[in-house]
Design a protein around this motif. Sequence first.
Motif, short mmCIF file in Angstrom:
data_model
loop_
_atom_site.label_atom_id
_atom_site.label_comp_id
_atom_site.label_asym_id
_atom_site.label_seq_id
_atom_site.Cartn_x
_atom_site.Cartn_y
_atom_site.Cartn_z
N LEU A 13 1.04 -0.98 -0.07
CA LEU A 13 0.12 -0.19 0.56
C LEU A 13 0.86 1.72 -0.17
CD1 LEU A 13 -2.49 -1.09 2.50
CD2 LEU A 13 -3.04 -0.45 0.60
N ARG A 14 2.06 0.76 0.31
CA ARG A 14 2.56 2.89 0.82
C ARG A 14 3.47 2.50 -0.34
NH1 ARG A 14 4.35 0.09 6.21
NH2 ARG A 14 3.73 1.41 7.52
N LYS A 15 3.64 1.52 -1.22
CA LYS A 15 4.51 1.96 -2.64
C LYS A 15 3.62 2.16 -4.04
CE LYS A 15 7.88 -1.54 -0.89
NZ LYS A 15 8.50 -2.93 -1.53
N CYS A 16 2.19 1.67 -3.19
CA CYS A 16 1.40 2.38 -4.83
C CYS A 16 2.32 4.06 -4.62
CB CYS A 16 0.43 2.86 -4.43
SG CYS A 16 -0.69 1.57 -4.05
N SER A 17 1.77 3.63 -6.25
CA SER A 17 2.62 5.47 -7.05
C SER A 17 1.65 6.71 -7.09
CB SER A 17 2.95 4.79 -8.74
OG SER A 17 1.79 4.65 -9.44
N HIS A 18 0.47 5.99 -7.14
CA HIS A 18 -1.18 6.92 -6.69
C HIS A 18 -1.36 6.20 -5.60
CE1 HIS A 18 -3.28 4.07 -8.38
NE2 HIS A 18 -2.11 3.53 -9.46
N PRO A 19 -2.79 7.11 -5.23
CA PRO A 19 -3.94 7.03 -4.35
C PRO A 19 -3.97 5.36 -4.90
CG PRO A 19 -4.00 9.29 -4.72
CD PRO A 19 -2.98 8.85 -5.51
N CYS A 20 -3.83 4.90 -4.06
CA CYS A 20 -3.95 3.23 -4.07
C CYS A 20 -5.63 3.27 -4.37
CB CYS A 20 -3.80 2.38 -3.14
SG CYS A 20 -2.33 1.74 -2.91
N ASN A 21 -6.51 2.35 -5.04
CA ASN A 21 -7.41 1.59 -5.00
C ASN A 21 -7.82 0.16 -4.39
OD1 ASN A 21 -9.32 3.59 -6.96
ND2 ASN A 21 -8.27 2.98 -8.39
N LEU A 22 -8.38 0.27 -3.32
CA LEU A 22 -7.98 -1.33 -2.23
C LEU A 22 -9.15 -1.86 -2.29
CD1 LEU A 22 -6.31 -3.05 -0.66
CD2 LEU A 22 -6.97 -0.93 1.59
N ASN A 35 -7.64 1.28 6.02
CA ASN A 35 -7.73 2.13 5.62
C ASN A 35 -7.57 3.49 5.62
OD1 ASN A 35 -10.74 3.76 4.20
ND2 ASN A 35 -10.93 4.77 6.53
N SER A 36 -7.14 3.26 7.47
CA SER A 36 -6.15 4.10 7.81
C SER A 36 -5.06 4.13 7.04
CB SER A 36 -5.50 4.14 8.93
OG SER A 36 -4.95 4.87 9.32
N LEU A 37 -4.12 3.42 6.64
CA LEU A 37 -3.53 3.15 5.57
C LEU A 37 -2.96 3.39 4.34
CD1 LEU A 37 -1.92 -0.23 6.70
CD2 LEU A 37 -0.68 1.81 7.11
N ASN A 38 -4.38 3.31 3.65
CA ASN A 38 -4.88 3.63 2.78
C ASN A 38 -5.39 5.16 2.47
OD1 ASN A 38 -4.77 3.22 -0.26
ND2 ASN A 38 -6.74 2.41 -0.40
N HIS A 39 -5.30 5.79 3.50
CA HIS A 39 -5.98 7.15 3.62
C HIS A 39 -6.20 8.48 2.45
CE1 HIS A 39 -2.22 8.68 4.99
NE2 HIS A 39 -2.50 10.10 4.13
N ARG A 40 -5.35 8.55 1.46
CA ARG A 40 -5.56 9.42 0.42
C ARG A 40 -6.63 8.14 -0.71
NH1 ARG A 40 0.02 12.61 0.88
NH2 ARG A 40 0.25 14.05 2.24
N GLY A 41 -6.41 7.31 -0.93
CA GLY A 41 -6.85 6.36 -1.17
C GLY A 41 -8.45 6.24 -1.88
N ARG A 42 -9.08 5.12 -2.15
CA ARG A 42 -10.24 4.20 -2.63
C ARG A 42 -9.68 3.51 -1.94
NH1 ARG A 42 -13.57 3.91 -7.54
NH2 ARG A 42 -13.32 5.91 -7.43
N THR A 43 -11.00 2.87 -1.28
CA THR A 43 -11.24 1.58 0.32
C THR A 43 -12.64 0.95 -0.13
OG1 THR A 43 -9.22 2.49 1.33
CG2 THR A 43 -10.53 -0.01 1.92
#
Length: 219
Positions: A13-22, A35-43
């Motif tokens: 998740l940390r290595k996503c080059s853009h906000p992750c779609n999880l 959800n917290s680790l992917n706080h800038r992405g979509r979960t």
Amino acid sequence: MSHAELKSVSDVLRKCSHPCNLLVFGLTHETLLWNSLNHRGRTVVVEENRYYAAYFEELHPDVDVFDVQYATRAAELGELLASAKELVRQECRPVQNLLFSECRLGINDLPNHVYDVDWDVILVDGPRGEGPDAPGRMMSIFTAGVLARSRKGGGGKTHVFVHDYYRDVERVCGDEFLCRENLVEVTNGMLAHFVVERMDKDSFQFCRERNGTAAKRSG
């Protein structure tokens, strides 16, 4: 999950080059962490218990949770695999829009937009898989495999994690629909990490190699 298993997912998740779609199958103790680790992405979380899904979403409205009714039993593994293999060029092909699928292993009742997303990370930790009468994770693993191969972005790869990989359903379906050739590691004998590439729409084979090479194992 153990610390090593959590680290395996969080590192990706940390290595996503853009906000992750999880996309996560199963509401678990780790849901808020993902959800917290992917706080800038979509979960998005898919849960078998509609009451728990509604309760969790009420408590945590920032997490998208959708309920799915699984019509399978773990004891049906052999029958379902045989059916999927027979229909691999039709309803159960590896590249398709599952919204319109009639494959018994395909989840086709999620909101439409879920099928349009290029998922960067998919975690299979549900539904229940213990015992012959549990739904088993055949549908979630098959669906993860199809979503990964049906990405619209060219050259994209999807990291797919399968928890409880020591169990028959998880191991057999992982090998069949995610493929040993894509298996990066198995952490503590519990968490399998696959990296699945997008496929051409005319592909009718999940795995390029029927007998994958031995994967790196850690823990």
